[in-house]
Design an enzyme around this catalytic site. Structure first.
Site, PDB file in Angstrom:
ATOM      1  N   PRO A   1       2.385   1.079   3.902  1.00 54.27           N
ATOM      2  CA  PRO A   1       1.507   1.408   5.028  1.00 54.27           C
ATOM      3  C   PRO A   1       1.258   0.184   5.903  1.00 54.27           C
ATOM      4  O   PRO A   1       0.278  -0.542   5.722  1.00 54.27           O
ATOM      5  CB  PRO A   1       0.219   1.854   4.331  1.00 54.27           C
ATOM      6  CG  PRO A   1       0.189   1.041   3.066  1.00 54.27           C
ATOM      7  CD  PRO A   1       1.632   0.855   2.657  1.00 54.27           C
ATOM      8  N   MET A   2       2.126  -0.091   6.850  1.00 54.73           N
ATOM      9  CA  MET A   2       2.013  -1.285   7.682  1.00 54.73           C
ATOM     10  C   MET A   2       1.199  -0.980   8.933  1.00 54.73           C
ATOM     11  O   MET A   2       1.616  -0.212   9.801  1.00 54.73           O
ATOM     12  CB  MET A   2       3.403  -1.800   8.038  1.00 54.73           C
ATOM     13  CG  MET A   2       4.220  -2.199   6.820  1.00 54.73           C
ATOM     14  SD  MET A   2       5.901  -2.698   7.228  1.00 54.73           S
ATOM     15  CE  MET A   2       5.585  -4.129   8.265  1.00 54.73           C
ATOM     16  N   GLU A   3       0.017  -1.578   9.022  1.00 54.21           N
ATOM     17  CA  GLU A   3      -0.919  -1.325  10.112  1.00 54.21           C
ATOM     18  C   GLU A   3      -0.292  -1.669  11.462  1.00 54.21           C
ATOM     19  O   GLU A   3       0.257  -2.749  11.663  1.00 54.21           O
ATOM     20  CB  GLU A   3      -2.191  -2.154   9.899  1.00 54.21           C
ATOM     21  CG  GLU A   3      -3.225  -2.047  11.001  1.00 54.21           C
ATOM     22  CD  GLU A   3      -3.878  -0.668  11.048  1.00 54.21           C
ATOM     23  OE1 GLU A   3      -4.562  -0.388  12.049  1.00 54.21           O
ATOM     24  OE2 GLU A   3      -3.713   0.112  10.095  1.00 54.21           O
TER      25      GLU A   3
ATOM     26  N   GLY B   1       8.588  -2.388   2.636  1.00 56.52           N
ATOM     27  CA  GLY B   1       7.846  -2.580   3.873  1.00 56.52           C
ATOM     28  C   GLY B   1       8.744  -3.048   4.998  1.00 56.52           C
ATOM     29  O   GLY B   1       9.534  -2.288   5.546  1.00 56.52           O
ATOM     30  N   ARG B   2       8.646  -4.340   5.330  1.00 54.97           N
ATOM     31  CA  ARG B   2       9.404  -4.875   6.461  1.00 54.97           C
ATOM     32  C   ARG B   2      10.907  -4.697   6.291  1.00 54.97           C
ATOM     33  O   ARG B   2      11.631  -4.511   7.277  1.00 54.97           O
ATOM     34  CB  ARG B   2       9.058  -6.358   6.650  1.00 54.97           C
ATOM     35  CG  ARG B   2       7.623  -6.603   7.125  1.00 54.97           C
ATOM     36  CD  ARG B   2       7.274  -8.067   7.125  1.00 54.97           C
ATOM     37  NE  ARG B   2       7.247  -8.618   5.767  1.00 54.97           N
ATOM     38  CZ  ARG B   2       7.214  -9.919   5.499  1.00 54.97           C
ATOM     39  NH1 ARG B   2       7.230 -10.797   6.493  1.00 54.97           N
ATOM     40  NH2 ARG B   2       7.180 -10.326   4.247  1.00 54.97           N
TER      41      ARG B   2
ATOM     42  N   GLN C   1      -4.663   6.623   3.211  1.00 54.36           N
ATOM     43  CA  GLN C   1      -5.235   5.376   2.709  1.00 54.36           C
ATOM     44  C   GLN C   1      -6.607   5.099   3.328  1.00 54.36           C
ATOM     45  O   GLN C   1      -6.804   5.209   4.539  1.00 54.36           O
ATOM     46  CB  GLN C   1      -4.317   4.195   3.001  1.00 54.36           C
ATOM     47  CG  GLN C   1      -4.802   2.905   2.354  1.00 54.36           C
ATOM     48  CD  GLN C   1      -3.887   1.727   2.613  1.00 54.36           C
ATOM     49  OE1 GLN C   1      -3.981   1.098   3.654  1.00 54.36           O
ATOM     50  NE2 GLN C   1      -3.012   1.426   1.654  1.00 54.36           N
TER      51      GLN C   1
ATOM     52  N   ASN D   1       5.945  -4.526  -4.959  1.00 50.89           N
ATOM     53  CA  ASN D   1       6.040  -4.631  -3.504  1.00 50.89           C
ATOM     54  C   ASN D   1       6.100  -6.111  -3.113  1.00 50.89           C
ATOM     55  O   ASN D   1       5.461  -6.945  -3.730  1.00 50.89           O
ATOM     56  CB  ASN D   1       4.823  -3.943  -2.863  1.00 50.89           C
ATOM     57  CG  ASN D   1       4.737  -4.139  -1.366  1.00 50.89           C
ATOM     58  OD1 ASN D   1       3.696  -4.556  -0.865  1.00 50.89           O
ATOM     59  ND2 ASN D   1       5.794  -3.872  -0.639  1.00 50.89           N
ATOM     60  N   GLY D   2       6.889  -6.404  -2.077  1.00 49.28           N
ATOM     61  CA  GLY D   2       6.947  -7.755  -1.550  1.00 49.28           C
ATOM     62  C   GLY D   2       8.329  -8.380  -1.595  1.00 49.28           C
ATOM     63  O   GLY D   2       8.949  -8.447  -2.647  1.00 49.28           O
TER      64      GLY D   2
ATOM     65  N   CYS E   1      -5.005  -5.712   2.219  1.00 55.48           N
ATOM     66  CA  CYS E   1      -4.867  -6.218   3.590  1.00 55.48           C
ATOM     67  C   CYS E   1      -5.451  -7.626   3.713  1.00 55.48           C
ATOM     68  O   CYS E   1      -6.627  -7.852   3.396  1.00 55.48           O
ATOM     69  CB  CYS E   1      -5.561  -5.286   4.573  1.00 55.48           C
ATOM     70  SG  CYS E   1      -5.396  -5.836   6.293  1.00 55.48           S
TER      71      CYS E   1
END
EC number: 1.3.1.-
Length: 325
Positions: free
Chosen positions: A7-9, A223-224, A68, A199-200, A98
């Site tokens: 969930p990337m803001e 994510g990215r 979320q 994650n990461g 976050c």
């Protein structure tokens, strides 16, 4: 193995979720956070950030989207979690990861990791507030300034009844700077029984396979890496199965850019269409050098029509055609 979209803001909104899940390989998405502070939010807030609620909580491709929540007060978070469940959210996710300064200043995100007992209390309150059949998942980091309390945090979350836990393998102080400390996740695996998701720093299939080995996690959150390589989930799944599938070429990515443009134009004011396109090109240029060239061509364009024309010219130059709307 399950693969989740992070969930990337400000990046992975419902339009990007629709696009990426259409490519296959993803098992679940999580929304950008709904900020909860002092009151029960009206339904329109949930629908705005998670319009998939109108589709049974799934993307058009049928991938479930957990909603979320972010905040620091157990009671009001529990109330909003109950409302989200009533509106049809297939799962509730809690954000303790976050690292943004503005978020942390308003008692949300990773700053709560300084008090493991609060993390556990929030998780327990939310778990008690939603129906038993609705999963309550948690996203956390290794800690705030350091990771000395990491295992205490993890054990508290598990004891509070969380369904599963995603761990971004860095502290708040680390931000997003490499490396990710996947081996710390393996330590958590030794003290809790709930499913853990790593994650990461997962940018490639090699990263994914190595992360699974080092972290002792079956499941991963991307994510990215999934923004830089939109077919990364499909490639990771194929590599896990021992299959060799080709990556998307730039010519194949261009129709995705046009489709994203169309989705953005449909759901947002035309004056703001350029920003998401340019932002995605910044990610794509990590893997596709052609994206950097296209970014330079359109970065000063403001009008939606001009940006669409710029994308169309790039597609024509590469002998491709826009995807159907």
């Amino acid at each position: 193995m399950r693969l989740l979209l992070a969930p990337m803001e400000g990046v992975v909104d419902h339009t990007m979720r629709e696009l990426l899940t259409s490519l296959g390989g993803l098992d679940r998405c999580v929304t950008e956070f709904v900020r909860v502070s002092e009151r029960l939010l009206p339904p329109r807030v949930f629908y705005r950030l998670c319009p998939e609620l109108h589709n049974g909580g799934n993307t058009v491709s049928g991938v479930p989207v957990y909603l979320q929540l972010l905040g620091g007060q157990p009671g009001v978070l529990a109330e909003n979690a109950a409302r989200a469940a009533e509106l049809g959210a297939p799962g509730i996710d809690l954000n303790f990861g976050c690292p943004a300064r503005t978020v942390n200043k308003s008692d949300g995100g990773s700053i709560i990791l300084r008090q493991p007992e609060r993390v556990a209390a929030i998780t327990a309150a939310v778990r008690a507030a939603v129906p038993a059949e609705v999963p309550v998942t948690v996203k956390t980091r290794l800690g705030y300034e350091h990771h000395e309390q990491f295992l205490e945090i993890v054990q508290g979350i598990a004891a509070a009844g969380a369904t599963e836990l995603t761990i971004h393998a860095r502290t708040k102080r680390h931000g997003y700077r490499p490396p990710a400390y996947w081996e710390e996740i393996a330590r958590a695996r030794e003290v809790v029984d709930i499913p853990l998701i790593a994650n990461g720093e997962i940018w490639s299939t090699d990263d994914a396979l190595r992360c699974r080995q080092v972290s002792s996690c079956e499941d991963l959150m991307l994510g990215r890496g999934a923004l830089c390589r939109p077919d990364l989930p499909r490639l990771v799944r194929a590599a896990h199965a021992g299959e060799d599938v080709p990556s998307l070429t730039w010519t194949q990515v261009l129709p995705l850019l046009m489709r994203y443009y169309e989705l953005t134009l449909t759901h947002y004011d035309a004056a703001y269409v350029g920003n998401p396109i340019k932002q995605w090109l910044v990610y794509l240029r990590t893997y596709y050098p052609q994206a950097a060239v296209l970014f330079e061509r359109i970065k000063r364009l403001r009008g939606a029509h001009d940006i669409g024309e710029g994308l169309s010219r790039e597609i024509a130059d590469h002998g491709s055609r826009p995807a159907a709307a």
